[in-house]
Design an enzyme around this catalytic site. Structure first.
Site, PDB file in Angstrom:
ATOM      1  N   LYS A  95       0.917  -1.308  -0.146  1.00  0.00           N
ATOM      2  CA  LYS A  95      -0.036  -0.016   0.115  1.00  0.00           C
ATOM      3  C   LYS A  95       0.783   1.215   0.003  1.00  0.00           C
ATOM      4  CE  LYS A  95      -4.412   0.652   0.207  1.00  0.00           C
ATOM      5  NZ  LYS A  95      -5.494  -0.043  -0.453  1.00  0.00           N
ATOM      6  N   ASP A 138      -6.878   3.961  -4.934  1.00  0.00           N
ATOM      7  CA  ASP A 138      -7.590   4.071  -3.828  1.00  0.00           C
ATOM      8  C   ASP A 138      -8.243   4.948  -3.420  1.00  0.00           C
ATOM      9  OD1 ASP A 138      -7.400   1.740  -1.263  1.00  0.00           O
ATOM     10  OD2 ASP A 138      -7.491   3.721  -0.304  1.00  0.00           O
ATOM     11  N   GLY A 170     -20.261   7.291   1.156  1.00  0.00           N
ATOM     12  CA  GLY A 170     -19.660   7.709   0.182  1.00  0.00           C
ATOM     13  C   GLY A 170     -20.391   7.749  -1.295  1.00  0.00           C
ATOM     14  N   PHE A 171     -19.491   8.559  -2.265  1.00  0.00           N
ATOM     15  CA  PHE A 171     -19.974   8.774  -3.558  1.00  0.00           C
ATOM     16  C   PHE A 171     -19.067   8.702  -4.676  1.00  0.00           C
ATOM     17  CE2 PHE A 171     -19.363  12.975  -1.958  1.00  0.00           C
ATOM     18  CZ  PHE A 171     -18.631  13.570  -2.870  1.00  0.00           C
ATOM     19  N   GLY A 172     -17.710   7.928  -4.169  1.00  0.00           N
ATOM     20  CA  GLY A 172     -16.729   7.689  -5.074  1.00  0.00           C
ATOM     21  C   GLY A 172     -16.713   6.564  -5.656  1.00  0.00           C
ATOM     22  N   ASN A 173     -15.798   6.230  -6.584  1.00  0.00           N
ATOM     23  CA  ASN A 173     -15.561   5.106  -7.391  1.00  0.00           C
ATOM     24  C   ASN A 173     -16.290   3.793  -6.844  1.00  0.00           C
ATOM     25  OD1 ASN A 173     -13.571   2.597  -7.721  1.00  0.00           O
ATOM     26  ND2 ASN A 173     -14.133   3.650  -9.921  1.00  0.00           N
ATOM     27  N   VAL A 174     -15.969   3.337  -5.697  1.00  0.00           N
ATOM     28  CA  VAL A 174     -16.567   2.189  -4.978  1.00  0.00           C
ATOM     29  C   VAL A 174     -18.032   2.273  -4.876  1.00  0.00           C
ATOM     30  CG1 VAL A 174     -16.386   0.722  -3.135  1.00  0.00           C
ATOM     31  CG2 VAL A 174     -14.229   1.587  -4.177  1.00  0.00           C
ATOM     32  N   ALA A 175     -18.584   3.297  -4.280  1.00  0.00           N
ATOM     33  CA  ALA A 175     -19.902   3.376  -3.944  1.00  0.00           C
ATOM     34  C   ALA A 175     -20.719   3.405  -5.465  1.00  0.00           C
ATOM     35  CB  ALA A 175     -20.461   4.955  -3.386  1.00  0.00           C
ATOM     36  N   TRP A 176     -19.908   3.985  -6.487  1.00  0.00           N
ATOM     37  CA  TRP A 176     -20.621   4.052  -7.955  1.00  0.00           C
ATOM     38  C   TRP A 176     -20.572   2.782  -8.322  1.00  0.00           C
ATOM     39  CZ3 TRP A 176     -17.579   2.972 -12.259  1.00  0.00           C
ATOM     40  CH2 TRP A 176     -18.271   3.264 -13.365  1.00  0.00           C
TER      41      TRP A 176
HETATM   42  N1  GLU Z   1      -6.952   0.034  -3.452  1.00  0.00           N
HETATM   43  C1  GLU Z   1      -7.816  -0.988  -3.718  1.00  0.00           C
HETATM   44  C2  GLU Z   1      -7.845  -2.136  -2.585  1.00  0.00           C
HETATM   45  O1  GLU Z   1      -7.876  -1.670  -1.445  1.00  0.00           O
HETATM   46  C3  GLU Z   1      -7.327  -1.703  -5.045  1.00  0.00           C
HETATM   47  C4  GLU Z   1      -5.919  -2.123  -5.250  1.00  0.00           C
HETATM   48  C5  GLU Z   1      -5.352  -2.707  -6.376  1.00  0.00           C
HETATM   49  O2  GLU Z   1      -6.057  -2.721  -7.397  1.00  0.00           O
HETATM   50  O3  GLU Z   1      -4.197  -2.922  -6.479  1.00  0.00           O
HETATM   51  O4  GLU Z   1      -7.936  -3.417  -2.528  1.00  0.00           O
END
Ligand code: GLU
Length: 447
Positions: A124, A164, A236-242
């Protein structure tokens, strides 16, 4: 050494690293029993080695803002564990980023990546850079300055960053452009989450949300519940929530709440396609305000300042924003209002008290490292396509993603089924991930 003793040592060593200690504690509690059944793990000090990152890079990132002022941020890359493959994991740009936050995320990533069935280690990175209120040029200059330091630590067979919180396709584009210039390497596999015309996988933007809903669907199905017609609260309303909003709607559920740091938008009739599309505009604006949804769709969405999505009565709660965003108080309110399922889509989205409360009150609960693994899994598929210099159709990627999520669900059931027949998804995910990484470490000797 018993896992509690290992935990006590870590607490004494890193007393201020709260998120990291929380993530390690959860895993160690889950694996205690299997760890004790494997003396070879204890002999090789597998847990003591697994809880420490392989290495941490810290660097200064200096850039110039639109007013011509020099700004300095801190950048990090934590290469956590490479037992089952090259380091893999996202980059987080957020004002609250600290080494503790990235250590917890890197630690979680190691187990999550193990669950995907693909050969990826855990990593990370990120920065305390705050994208809120920044212009597109400022974002670009920051990304370029960040890559000026990061490029030397990464590589397509070594360490592959992705997005992320605060890092999406736009930021990956700016970073990839700079990487090519510095490294003179044109292998697209060095970053994932790229644009569709230059090596990105179709469906990567949707993958985390889609995967989370595939997982939720399997979890509900196993409990004999149909997701159709169920009400859902997202945060949220970002990529993941979308992505989650698209797939939940497609599966026949009704998304009636989204939120932001400013408050919650209640959407009593369910989110529409236009509203889902508008989430992308809100994310790109860098304003970080969910109220904009109610301003744009005054007849459909009602904004309440200072409230969370968990204040809206729903069947299913899906935290999609940030760690520890759902507290025990929120879990109590959700349960009192009839919520029967909570799947963490954000990493460590629920506080330990909330998880305990859900589990004690019969709420189906699954942890982020299982639920949101579809994002990194699709990154793994992107790496495969890049290595083969090919591009798969959306149907192929979606079918692979779905089958990976099904397998993750099966692993949780296998390792999490309790003597009374209930499934502890936290234990299941942690034990499945741990066994795979531990076994690989054992086989690779003392390094
Ligand atoms: N940030 C995302 C996660 O928490 C994706 C990581 C990635 O695609 O390498 O898993």
């Amino acid at each position: 050494m018993r896992t509690q003793d290992i935990m006590a040592k870590l607490q004494a060593k890193y007393p201020l690293e709260k998120e990291y200690l929380q993530a390690v504690q959860e895993v160690l509690e889950s694996i205690e029993e299997v760890y004790n059944q494997h003396p070879e793990f204890e002999q090789a000090k597998i847990v003591e080695r697994m809880v420490e990152p392989d290495r941490i890079f810290t660097f200064r990132v200096t850039w110039v803002d639109d007013r011509g002022e020099v700004q300095t941020n801190l950048g990090y890359r934590i290469q956590f564990n490479s037992a089952i493959g090259p380091y893999k994991g996202g980059l987080r740009f957020h004002r609250a980023v600290t080494p503790s936050m990235l250590k917890f995320l890197g630690f979680e990533q190691t187990f999550k990546n193990a669950l995907t069935t693909l050969p990826m280690g855990g990593a990370k990175g990120g920065s305390d850079f705050d994208p809120v209120g920044k212009s597109n040029s400022e974002i670009m200059r920051f990304c370029q300055a960040f890559m000026l330091e990061l490029w030397n630590c990464i590589g397509p067979d070594q360490d592959i960053p992705a997005g992320d919180v605060g890092v999406g396709g736009r930021e990956i584009g700016f970073m990839y452009g700079m990487y090519k210039k510095l490294a003179r390497q044109y292998n697209t596999g060095v970053l994932t989450g790229k644009g569709g015309t230059w090596g990105g996988s179709i469906l990567r933007p949707e993958a985390t949300g889609f995967g989370a809903l595939y997982f939720t669907h399997h979890l509900l199905e196993k409990a004999g519940i149909d997701i159709k017609g169920k009400t859902v609260a997202l945060s949220g309303f970002g990529n993941v929530a979308w992505g989650a909003a698209i797939k939940a709607t497609e599966l026949g559920a009704k998304v009636i709440a989204i939120s932001g740091p400013d408050g919650v938008c209640h959407i009593p009739d369910g989110i529409t396609k236009e509203m889902i599309d508008y989430m992308l505009i809100m994310r790109a604006s860098n304003r970080d305000r969910v109220e904009d949804m109610a301003t744009q769709f005054p007849d459909k969405a009602r904004f309440t300042a200072g409230k969370k999505s968990w204040s809206i009565p729903v069947d299913i709660a899906l935290p999609c924003a940030f760690q520890n965003e759902l507290a025990e108080e929120d879990a109590k309110e959700l349960v009192a209002n009839g919520c029967t399922c909570c799947c963490e889509v954000s990493n460590m989205g629920c506080q330990p008290g909330a998880i305990r409360y859900f589990q004690q009150h019969g709420v189906l609960f699954a942890p982020g490292k299982a639920v949101n693994a579809g994002g990194v899994a699709t990154s793994g598929l992107e790496m495969t396509q890049n290595a083969e210099h090919i591009s798969w159709e959306a149907e192929e990627v979606d079918a692979k993603l779905h089958s990976i999520m099904k397998s993750i669900h099966e692993q949780c059931v296998k390792f999490g089924t309790q003597p009374d027949g209930t499934i502890d998804y936290v234990k299941g995910a942690n034990i499945a991930g741990f066994m795979k990484v531990a076994q690989a470490m054992l086989e690779q000797g003392t390094i």
